[in-house]
Design a protein around this motif. Structure first.
Motif, PDB file in Angstrom:
ATOM      1  N   THR A 101      40.792 -18.984   1.282  1.00 20.25           N
ATOM      2  CA  THR A 101      41.992 -18.290   1.717  1.00 20.25           C
ATOM      3  C   THR A 101      42.549 -17.374   0.629  1.00 20.25           C
ATOM      4  N   VAL A 102      42.104 -17.557  -0.621  1.00 19.96           N
ATOM      5  CA  VAL A 102      42.553 -16.691  -1.713  1.00 19.96           C
ATOM      6  C   VAL A 102      41.608 -15.493  -1.775  1.00 19.96           C
ATOM      7  N   LEU A 103      42.052 -14.362  -1.300  1.00 26.12           N
ATOM      8  CA  LEU A 103      41.199 -13.188  -1.238  1.00 26.12           C
ATOM      9  C   LEU A 103      41.019 -12.592  -2.626  1.00 26.12           C
ATOM     10  N   ALA A 104      39.987 -11.763  -2.760  1.00 24.17           N
ATOM     11  CA  ALA A 104      39.809 -11.028  -4.003  1.00 24.17           C
ATOM     12  C   ALA A 104      41.007 -10.123  -4.226  1.00 24.17           C
ATOM     13  N   ARG A 105      41.375  -9.975  -5.480  1.00 23.32           N
ATOM     14  CA  ARG A 105      42.527  -9.129  -5.781  1.00 23.32           C
ATOM     15  C   ARG A 105      42.219  -7.681  -5.429  1.00 23.32           C
ATOM     16  N   PRO A 106      43.246  -6.916  -5.022  1.00 19.53           N
ATOM     17  CA  PRO A 106      43.014  -5.497  -4.729  1.00 19.53           C
ATOM     18  C   PRO A 106      42.508  -4.771  -5.966  1.00 19.53           C
ATOM     19  N   ALA A 107      41.800  -3.672  -5.739  1.00 21.65           N
ATOM     20  CA  ALA A 107      41.202  -2.936  -6.846  1.00 21.65           C
ATOM     21  C   ALA A 107      42.247  -2.396  -7.808  1.00 21.65           C
ATOM     22  N   ALA A 108      43.449  -2.109  -7.310  1.00 16.07           N
ATOM     23  CA  ALA A 108      44.537  -1.595  -8.152  1.00 16.07           C
ATOM     24  C   ALA A 108      45.841  -2.207  -7.677  1.00 16.07           C
ATOM     25  N   PRO A 109      46.773  -2.444  -8.592  1.00 15.32           N
ATOM     26  CA  PRO A 109      48.076  -2.953  -8.141  1.00 15.32           C
ATOM     27  C   PRO A 109      48.794  -1.924  -7.272  1.00 15.32           C
ATOM     28  N   LEU A 110      49.651  -2.422  -6.427  1.00 14.17           N
ATOM     29  CA  LEU A 110      50.442  -1.578  -5.528  1.00 14.17           C
ATOM     30  C   LEU A 110      51.898  -1.645  -5.945  1.00 14.17           C
ATOM     31  N   ILE A 111      52.521  -0.475  -6.105  1.00 10.73           N
ATOM     32  CA  ILE A 111      53.951  -0.409  -6.428  1.00 10.73           C
ATOM     33  C   ILE A 111      54.641   0.356  -5.309  1.00 10.73           C
ATOM     34  N   GLU A 168      51.723 -13.567  -1.227  1.00 10.71           N
ATOM     35  CA  GLU A 168      51.830 -14.854  -1.910  1.00 10.71           C
ATOM     36  C   GLU A 168      51.027 -15.934  -1.188  1.00 10.71           C
ATOM     37  N   GLN A 169      51.033 -15.911   0.131  1.00 11.86           N
ATOM     38  CA  GLN A 169      50.286 -16.904   0.897  1.00 11.86           C
ATOM     39  C   GLN A 169      48.784 -16.773   0.710  1.00 11.86           C
ATOM     40  N   HIS A 170      48.328 -15.600   0.271  1.00 17.17           N
ATOM     41  CA  HIS A 170      46.905 -15.371   0.037  1.00 17.17           C
ATOM     42  C   HIS A 170      46.551 -15.380  -1.441  1.00 17.17           C
ATOM     43  N   GLY A 171      47.417 -15.916  -2.258  1.00 19.10           N
ATOM     44  CA  GLY A 171      47.103 -16.088  -3.661  1.00 19.10           C
ATOM     45  C   GLY A 171      47.362 -14.877  -4.527  1.00 19.10           C
ATOM     46  N   LEU A 172      47.961 -13.824  -3.967  1.00 15.63           N
ATOM     47  CA  LEU A 172      48.323 -12.658  -4.769  1.00 15.63           C
ATOM     48  C   LEU A 172      49.702 -12.863  -5.377  1.00 15.63           C
ATOM     49  N   ARG A 173      49.977 -12.135  -6.430  1.00 15.92           N
ATOM     50  CA  ARG A 173      51.253 -12.295  -7.136  1.00 15.92           C
ATOM     51  C   ARG A 173      52.116 -11.062  -6.894  1.00 15.92           C
ATOM     52  N   SER A 174      53.368 -11.327  -6.520  1.00 17.75           N
ATOM     53  CA  SER A 174      54.282 -10.231  -6.206  1.00 17.75           C
ATOM     54  C   SER A 174      55.550 -10.359  -7.031  1.00 17.75           C
ATOM     55  N   ALA A 175      56.173  -9.202  -7.284  1.00 19.38           N
ATOM     56  CA  ALA A 175      57.441  -9.155  -8.001  1.00 19.38           C
ATOM     57  C   ALA A 175      58.310  -8.094  -7.345  1.00 19.38           C
ATOM     58  N   SER A 176      59.571  -8.392  -7.159  1.00 11.97           N
ATOM     59  CA  SER A 176      60.481  -7.469  -6.479  1.00 11.97           C
ATOM     60  C   SER A 176      61.709  -7.229  -7.317  1.00 11.97           C
ATOM     61  N   LEU A 177      61.982  -5.963  -7.564  1.00  9.96           N
ATOM     62  CA  LEU A 177      63.209  -5.593  -8.257  1.00  9.96           C
ATOM     63  C   LEU A 177      64.186  -5.040  -7.222  1.00  9.96           C
ATOM     64  N   PHE A 178      64.912  -5.960  -6.586  1.00 14.14           N
ATOM     65  CA  PHE A 178      66.057  -5.672  -5.718  1.00 14.14           C
ATOM     66  C   PHE A 178      65.705  -5.207  -4.311  1.00 14.14           C
ATOM     67  N   TRP A 179      64.441  -5.360  -3.857  1.00 10.39           N
ATOM     68  CA  TRP A 179      64.147  -4.960  -2.483  1.00 10.39           C
ATOM     69  C   TRP A 179      64.941  -5.855  -1.534  1.00 10.39           C
ATOM     70  N   PRO A 180      65.674  -5.287  -0.571  1.00 12.57           N
ATOM     71  CA  PRO A 180      66.455  -6.118   0.352  1.00 12.57           C
ATOM     72  C   PRO A 180      65.597  -7.182   1.034  1.00 12.57           C
ATOM     73  N   GLY A 181      66.078  -8.411   0.964  1.00 12.64           N
ATOM     74  CA  GLY A 181      65.378  -9.549   1.548  1.00 12.64           C
ATOM     75  C   GLY A 181      64.628 -10.382   0.544  1.00 12.64           C
ATOM     76  N   SER A 182      64.358  -9.836  -0.639  1.00  6.94           N
ATOM     77  CA  SER A 182      63.498 -10.543  -1.588  1.00  6.94           C
ATOM     78  C   SER A 182      64.182 -11.737  -2.241  1.00  6.94           C
ATOM     79  N   GLU A 183      65.496 -11.873  -2.075  1.00  2.00           N
ATOM     80  CA  GLU A 183      66.185 -13.025  -2.649  1.00  2.00           C
ATOM     81  C   GLU A 183      66.170 -14.233  -1.726  1.00  2.00           C
ATOM     82  N   ALA A 184      65.815 -14.049  -0.468  1.00  2.00           N
ATOM     83  CA  ALA A 184      65.782 -15.148   0.496  1.00  2.00           C
ATOM     84  C   ALA A 184      64.390 -15.770   0.537  1.00  2.00           C
ATOM     85  N   ASP A 185      64.329 -17.059   0.845  1.00  2.29           N
ATOM     86  CA  ASP A 185      63.020 -17.719   0.945  1.00  2.29           C
ATOM     87  C   ASP A 185      62.485 -17.565   2.371  1.00  2.29           C
TER      88      ASP A 185
END
Length: 397
Positions: free
Chosen positions: A15-25, A124-141
């Motif tokens: 279920t953990v897919l290969a990481r994308p070739a480049a990060p996405l911002i 996150e559910q597929h094993g990728l790592r994400s970070a959010s700087l203030f995107w609306p909704g990112s503070e809720a679980d």
């Protein structure tokens, strides 16, 4: 049992897919109208568009407001489907509070968000790592999942400070980020305070461009080759206290509970007063049209969700619906929330990076189509949505 345990481990690993070739911002410049790129103060954004993809204009979803459209961008769902139907919401299933931007507890309550699944949750559910700087909704679980890193919203941080904070995350040797999101708010603030045509708004646009240049330089210094998608949630229309509609003068006193006002108004009829309220509002009015929720035009894709108020009145772009003389006197600068097809509501959309062709210009797209692109760039299968990848295919390598 050992064989079963080994099988479960194997399935989990798959279920953990290969990481994308480049990060996405993913970057949002709140309130950045599409034609702001023509003001001669955005060399970095224009250069980014030239070496990547420029969308002529991006049509927001209705209502053309901040929270509904930020959630649409990362879920591919219209507000009528993801449930964030406005910046102020009443939900009969959540009677203890209204959803309001100023109510921190409401913004953190996953019940308002759980009808959509944003990009970072799937990542996150597929094993990728994400970070959010203030995107609306990112503070809720949302769905019980948050980004690996998502600090609380702090609107006092300047655009430069936000860029530097995101770049500092890339300097953490123990972290490898796959999806990052960055949110700028100052262009929207200037548009509201001064209007879209003001010099101070143009100065805010220039500051946003300089922040993008700062980010691009920081990525180059770090040797990070990323796919970037730069969007806005909506545009901005100039308003005036001379262009107001006093709904309190049109609707019978005591016949309604107000949910929201401004470019559009949402109303709940008081029990036993529905017929009188509808008789007053559901007729032709200059610069405004009102509907029962079930009669809202299909092109707005709005009115089926339980959170949409029973009555909706929509003002002509540049006009404001108010409920008192005091409110009328406070109308100034700019507003958004109008018909999403209005040219003034058209939003910025640019994409560039190793996965995208250079020098591509695309016609007008709907903002629901951003989500399939994001999932494609992350090499993740998109969830069912209202968006399509087809408009982006000419731009994909």
């Amino acid at each position: 049992m050992k064989k079963l345990f080994a099988l479960l481990l194997m399935l989990a690993a798959q279920t953990v897919l290969a990481r994308p070739a480049a990060p996405l911002i993913l970057i949002s410049i709140d309130g950045f109208r599409a034609d702001y790129l023509e003001r001669g103060v955005t060399p970095n954004l224009n250069a980014l568009a030239a070496r990547g993809v420029r969308v002529q204009a991006m049509r927001p979803s209705f209502p053309s407001l901040t929270f509904p459209n930020h959630y649409t961008l990362v879920t591919g769902l219209r507000p009528d489907h993801h449930g964030l139907v406005g910046n102020v919401i009443i939900d009969p299933a959540i009677p203890e509070r209204r959803f309001q931007l100023k109510d921190k507890l409401a913004v953190l309550d996953r019940r308002w968000w759980d009808q959509g699944v944003p990009v970072w949750v799937t990542a996150e559910q597929h094993g990728l790592r994400s970070a959010s700087l203030f995107w609306p909704g990112s503070e809720a679980d949302i769905q019980g999942v948050r980004p690996t890193l998502a600090p609380p919203f702090d609107d006092t941080l300047t655009p430069e400070q936000r860029v530097d904070l995101l770049l500092s995350w890339l300097d953490q040797p123990q972290q490898q980020w796959d999806f990052l999101s960055l949110y700028f708010s100052h262009v929207d603030h200037a548009g509201h305070d001064y209007g879209p045509d003001a010099e101070l708004t143009t100065a805010a646009v220039a500051q946003a461009d300089q922040a993008i240049g700062r980010l691009l330089a920081g990525l180059q210094q770090r040797g990070v080759e990323a796919n970037l998608v730069v969007v806005a949630d909506h545009g901005m229309a100039a308003v005036s206290p001379r262009r107001v509609i006093r709904l309190d003068r049109l609707a019978p006193k005591g016949s309604y509970e107000k949910v929201v006002d401004g470019p559009y108004a949402g109303l709940y009829p008081v029990a036993g007063r529905t017929a009188r309220l509808e008789a007053a509002l559901l007729r032709p009015w200059p610069h405004m049209q009102c509907w029962r929720k079930q009669d809202i035009p299909a092109r707005l894709a709005y009115g089926r969700h339980a959170r949409v108020p029973p009555l909706l009145c929509l003002a002509e772009p540049g006009w404001s619906i108010v409920f008192s003389a005091e409110q009328a006197a406070q109308v100034h600068g700019g507003r958004h929330g109008y018909d999403n097809a209005a040219p003034e509501m058209a939003a910025l959309c640019i994409a560039a990076g190793p996965a995208l062709r250079s020098g591509v210009q695309l016609p007008v797209i709907d903002n629901v189509d951003v989500y399939p692109l994001l999932m494609q760039l992350l090499a993740l299968a998109p969830l069912p949505s209202d968006g399509r990848l087809a408009p982006w295919r000419p731009a994909l390598r």
